[in-house]
Write a protein that holds these residues in place. Structure first.
Motif, PDB file in Angstrom:
ATOM      1  N   VAL A  13       3.623 -18.134 -14.382  1.00 13.73           N
ATOM      2  CA  VAL A  13       3.004 -16.833 -14.103  1.00 13.73           C
ATOM      3  C   VAL A  13       3.449 -15.821 -15.149  1.00 13.73           C
ATOM      4  O   VAL A  13       4.648 -15.655 -15.403  1.00 13.73           O
ATOM      5  CB  VAL A  13       3.378 -16.325 -12.702  1.00 13.73           C
ATOM      6  N   THR A  14       2.496 -15.153 -15.759  1.00 17.39           N
ATOM      7  CA  THR A  14       2.766 -14.047 -16.680  1.00 17.39           C
ATOM      8  C   THR A  14       2.321 -12.751 -16.022  1.00 17.39           C
ATOM      9  O   THR A  14       1.211 -12.666 -15.494  1.00 17.39           O
ATOM     10  CB  THR A  14       2.012 -14.227 -18.011  1.00 17.39           C
ATOM     11  N   VAL A  15       3.190 -11.753 -16.040  1.00 14.87           N
ATOM     12  CA  VAL A  15       2.904 -10.451 -15.437  1.00 14.87           C
ATOM     13  C   VAL A  15       2.761  -9.418 -16.540  1.00 14.87           C
ATOM     14  O   VAL A  15       3.699  -9.171 -17.305  1.00 14.87           O
ATOM     15  CB  VAL A  15       4.025 -10.022 -14.475  1.00 14.87           C
ATOM     16  N   ILE A  16       1.572  -8.825 -16.636  1.00 10.82           N
ATOM     17  CA  ILE A  16       1.335  -7.754 -17.609  1.00 10.82           C
ATOM     18  C   ILE A  16       1.625  -6.413 -16.956  1.00 10.82           C
ATOM     19  O   ILE A  16       1.056  -6.089 -15.903  1.00 10.82           O
ATOM     20  CB  ILE A  16      -0.118  -7.767 -18.114  1.00 10.82           C
ATOM     21  N   PHE A  24      -8.650 -12.143  -7.727  1.00 12.65           N
ATOM     22  CA  PHE A  24      -7.910 -11.389  -6.714  1.00 12.65           C
ATOM     23  C   PHE A  24      -7.622  -9.982  -7.198  1.00 12.65           C
ATOM     24  O   PHE A  24      -7.326  -9.779  -8.380  1.00 12.65           O
ATOM     25  CB  PHE A  24      -6.580 -12.091  -6.396  1.00 12.65           C
ATOM     26  N   LEU A  25      -7.691  -9.023  -6.261  1.00 15.84           N
ATOM     27  CA  LEU A  25      -7.292  -7.646  -6.559  1.00 15.84           C
ATOM     28  C   LEU A  25      -6.670  -7.009  -5.332  1.00 15.84           C
ATOM     29  O   LEU A  25      -7.226  -7.087  -4.232  1.00 15.84           O
ATOM     30  CB  LEU A  25      -8.482  -6.804  -7.017  1.00 15.84           C
ATOM     31  N   GLU A  43       4.973  -5.646  -4.506  1.00 17.68           N
ATOM     32  CA  GLU A  43       3.602  -6.149  -4.363  1.00 17.68           C
ATOM     33  C   GLU A  43       3.325  -7.264  -5.369  1.00 17.68           C
ATOM     34  O   GLU A  43       2.622  -8.239  -5.069  1.00 17.68           O
ATOM     35  CB  GLU A  43       2.609  -4.994  -4.502  1.00 17.68           C
ATOM     36  N   THR A  44       3.884  -7.144  -6.568  1.00 14.42           N
ATOM     37  CA  THR A  44       3.715  -8.195  -7.574  1.00 14.42           C
ATOM     38  C   THR A  44       4.438  -9.473  -7.152  1.00 14.42           C
ATOM     39  O   THR A  44       3.900 -10.583  -7.299  1.00 14.42           O
ATOM     40  CB  THR A  44       4.232  -7.715  -8.935  1.00 14.42           C
ATOM     41  N   ASN A  45       5.638  -9.320  -6.632  1.00 11.61           N
ATOM     42  CA  ASN A  45       6.376 -10.489  -6.154  1.00 11.61           C
ATOM     43  C   ASN A  45       5.635 -11.183  -5.015  1.00 11.61           C
ATOM     44  O   ASN A  45       5.648 -12.422  -4.920  1.00 11.61           O
ATOM     45  CB  ASN A  45       7.775 -10.075  -5.687  1.00 11.61           C
ATOM     46  N   ILE A  49      -1.231 -12.046 -14.110  1.00  8.54           N
ATOM     47  CA  ILE A  49      -1.323 -10.901 -13.201  1.00  8.54           C
ATOM     48  C   ILE A  49      -1.332  -9.626 -14.021  1.00  8.54           C
ATOM     49  O   ILE A  49      -0.403  -9.369 -14.796  1.00  8.54           O
ATOM     50  CB  ILE A  49      -0.142 -10.857 -12.210  1.00  8.54           C
ATOM     51  N   MET A  50      -2.368  -8.819 -13.860  1.00  3.03           N
ATOM     52  CA  MET A  50      -2.433  -7.486 -14.461  1.00  3.03           C
ATOM     53  C   MET A  50      -1.982  -6.470 -13.424  1.00  3.03           C
ATOM     54  O   MET A  50      -2.498  -6.454 -12.300  1.00  3.03           O
ATOM     55  CB  MET A  50      -3.861  -7.178 -14.912  1.00  3.03           C
ATOM     56  N   THR A  51      -1.009  -5.643 -13.773  1.00  2.00           N
ATOM     57  CA  THR A  51      -0.496  -4.662 -12.822  1.00  2.00           C
ATOM     58  C   THR A  51      -0.744  -3.235 -13.288  1.00  2.00           C
ATOM     59  O   THR A  51      -0.869  -2.957 -14.481  1.00  2.00           O
ATOM     60  CB  THR A  51       1.012  -4.838 -12.591  1.00  2.00           C
ATOM     61  N   ASP A  52      -0.802  -2.338 -12.311  1.00  2.00           N
ATOM     62  CA  ASP A  52      -0.854  -0.908 -12.588  1.00  2.00           C
ATOM     63  C   ASP A  52      -0.159  -0.198 -11.437  1.00  2.00           C
ATOM     64  O   ASP A  52       0.097  -0.793 -10.380  1.00  2.00           O
ATOM     65  CB  ASP A  52      -2.296  -0.425 -12.756  1.00  2.00           C
ATOM     66  N   LEU A  53       0.143   1.080 -11.628  1.00  2.00           N
ATOM     67  CA  LEU A  53       1.003   1.789 -10.685  1.00  2.00           C
ATOM     68  C   LEU A  53       0.244   2.610  -9.646  1.00  2.00           C
ATOM     69  O   LEU A  53       0.725   2.807  -8.541  1.00  2.00           O
ATOM     70  CB  LEU A  53       1.957   2.698 -11.467  1.00  2.00           C
ATOM     71  N   GLU A  54      -0.962   3.074 -10.002  1.00  2.00           N
ATOM     72  CA  GLU A  54      -1.641   4.034  -9.125  1.00  2.00           C
ATOM     73  C   GLU A  54      -2.226   3.417  -7.854  1.00  2.00           C
ATOM     74  O   GLU A  54      -2.485   4.138  -6.891  1.00  2.00           O
ATOM     75  CB  GLU A  54      -2.759   4.747  -9.903  1.00  2.00           C
ATOM     76  N   GLY A  55      -2.451   2.100  -7.840  1.00  2.00           N
ATOM     77  CA  GLY A  55      -3.141   1.497  -6.711  1.00  2.00           C
ATOM     78  C   GLY A  55      -2.257   0.960  -5.607  1.00  2.00           C
ATOM     79  O   GLY A  55      -2.764   0.443  -4.611  1.00  2.00           O
ATOM     80  N   ILE A  56      -0.931   1.065  -5.747  1.00  2.00           N
ATOM     81  CA  ILE A  56      -0.033   0.523  -4.734  1.00  2.00           C
ATOM     82  C   ILE A  56       0.033   1.443  -3.518  1.00  2.00           C
ATOM     83  O   ILE A  56      -0.350   2.612  -3.579  1.00  2.00           O
ATOM     84  CB  ILE A  56       1.384   0.317  -5.306  1.00  2.00           C
ATOM     85  N   CYS A  57       0.538   0.929  -2.414  1.00  2.00           N
ATOM     86  CA  CYS A  57       0.696   1.780  -1.237  1.00  2.00           C
ATOM     87  C   CYS A  57       1.895   2.707  -1.443  1.00  2.00           C
ATOM     88  O   CYS A  57       2.832   2.395  -2.180  1.00  2.00           O
ATOM     89  CB  CYS A  57       0.833   0.947   0.030  1.00  2.00           C
ATOM     90  N   GLY A  58       1.828   3.877  -0.820  1.00  2.00           N
ATOM     91  CA  GLY A  58       2.897   4.856  -0.938  1.00  2.00           C
ATOM     92  C   GLY A  58       2.765   5.822  -2.093  1.00  2.00           C
ATOM     93  O   GLY A  58       3.556   6.758  -2.222  1.00  2.00           O
ATOM     94  N   VAL A  59       1.760   5.642  -2.930  1.00  2.00           N
ATOM     95  CA  VAL A  59       1.571   6.513  -4.107  1.00  2.00           C
ATOM     96  C   VAL A  59       0.237   7.235  -3.990  1.00  2.00           C
ATOM     97  O   VAL A  59      -0.808   6.594  -3.871  1.00  2.00           O
ATOM     98  CB  VAL A  59       1.617   5.690  -5.413  1.00  2.00           C
ATOM     99  N   ASP A  60       0.255   8.558  -4.018  1.00  2.00           N
ATOM    100  CA  ASP A  60      -0.997   9.320  -3.963  1.00  2.00           C
ATOM    101  C   ASP A  60      -0.920  10.623  -4.748  1.00  2.00           C
ATOM    102  O   ASP A  60      -1.706  11.531  -4.552  1.00  2.00           O
ATOM    103  CB  ASP A  60      -1.405   9.608  -2.510  1.00  2.00           C
TER     104      ASP A  60
END
Length: 260
Positions: free
Chosen positions: A56-59, A148-149, A39-41, A5-16
């Motif tokens: 599962v590896t989370v980046i 998935f995205l 969201e990652t969980n 799983i590749m994660t980033d912060l800007e695309g989650i809900c509640g952040v604008d």
């Protein structure tokens, strides 16, 4: 079976707002980091719905850190700069959580390409490319499909452009650089879990993304003038102008975005 799983912060809900992400102070961006963990969980829960014994590896792909490792209910945590790229082929598929669109995308919230303050665009073999396409192609070259995205509506469209058939979940609807209409968090979490599980069920339908093949012609344009003396000493580099460079190589591993 191993999943990434590749994660980033800007695309989650509640952040604008970049005030929620463009900082090294975890106290300021803490609420966003908590949401990214949720969201990652949810994504991990979806993976486990299909494969209970999955590894599962989370980046953590956010530059200043987007996750508190203790908030992950499951999975192995690793920072992007510490991820061993030569292990990529061990994974069965790649997932994205919290993804944003590339710089230049109209009405995309918090859009940028690797650096929101430095990079005007990255272009690979004549095609503008963002963080999604760059790493999805690297995964594809290692035989790993991106299936998935979860991210804002512009990020999901970008993913579908590069990987037709990819499962996506919209977290918010972009109305500008720092403007979005957010979906309720509980609905997003439920959809992410269901979407991740569905993506695994459809794994055979989504081939690895390998659109970009060698030789690679990479072009980067920056907002501010570059250090011409430093860049002129780098191998295989052509300086186009004071803000633009071009790199030609047969090795994807040499492209700058894998070494951010």
């Amino acid at each position: 079976m191993k999943f990434l799983i590749m994660t980033d912060l800007e695309g989650i809900c509640g952040v604008d707002s970049f005030k929620q992400t463009r900082t090294n102070d975890n106290a300021d961006k803490g609420p966003a980091m908590k949401q990214l963990a949720r969201e990652t969980n949810a994504c991990i829960a979806g993976i486990r719905r299909a494969h209970p014994n999955a590894e599962v590896t989370v980046i953590d792909g956010h530059g200043s850190g987007g996750l508190f490792p203790k908030d992950l209910e499951d999975g192995e945590y690793v920072r992007y700069e510490q991820f061993q790229h030569d292990t990529l082929s061990q994974y069965r598929s790649l997932f994205y959580v919290g993804q944003h669109a590339m710089e230049g995308t109209i009405n995309a919230p918090l859009r940028h390409t690797f650096s929101s303050v430095r990079v005007q665009y990255y272009r690979l073999n004549g095609v503008n490319i963002g963080e999604f396409g760059a790493f999805a192609n690297w995964a594809g070259l290692n035989g790993v499909p991106t299936i998935f995205l979860a991210g804002d509506d512009k990020a999901t469209l970008e993913a579908q452009m590069f990987v037709p058939g990819i499962e996506t979940v919209v977290t918010k609807y972009g109305k500008g650089l720092e403007a979005a209409v957010h979906r309720p968090s509980d609905e997003v979490l439920s959809d992410i879990e269901a979407g991740a599980a569905r993506a695994i069920e459809r794994l055979s339908e989504i081939p690895p993304f390998v659109e970009f093949q060698p030789p690679f012609v990479f072009e980067a344009r920056y907002y501010k003038p570059i250090d011409l003396e430093v860049w002129s000493k780098k191998p295989n580099i052509t300086i186009i102008d004071e803000r633009t460079i071009q790199l030609q190589t047969a090795s994807y591993r040499e492209l700058p975005f894998l070494n951010v």
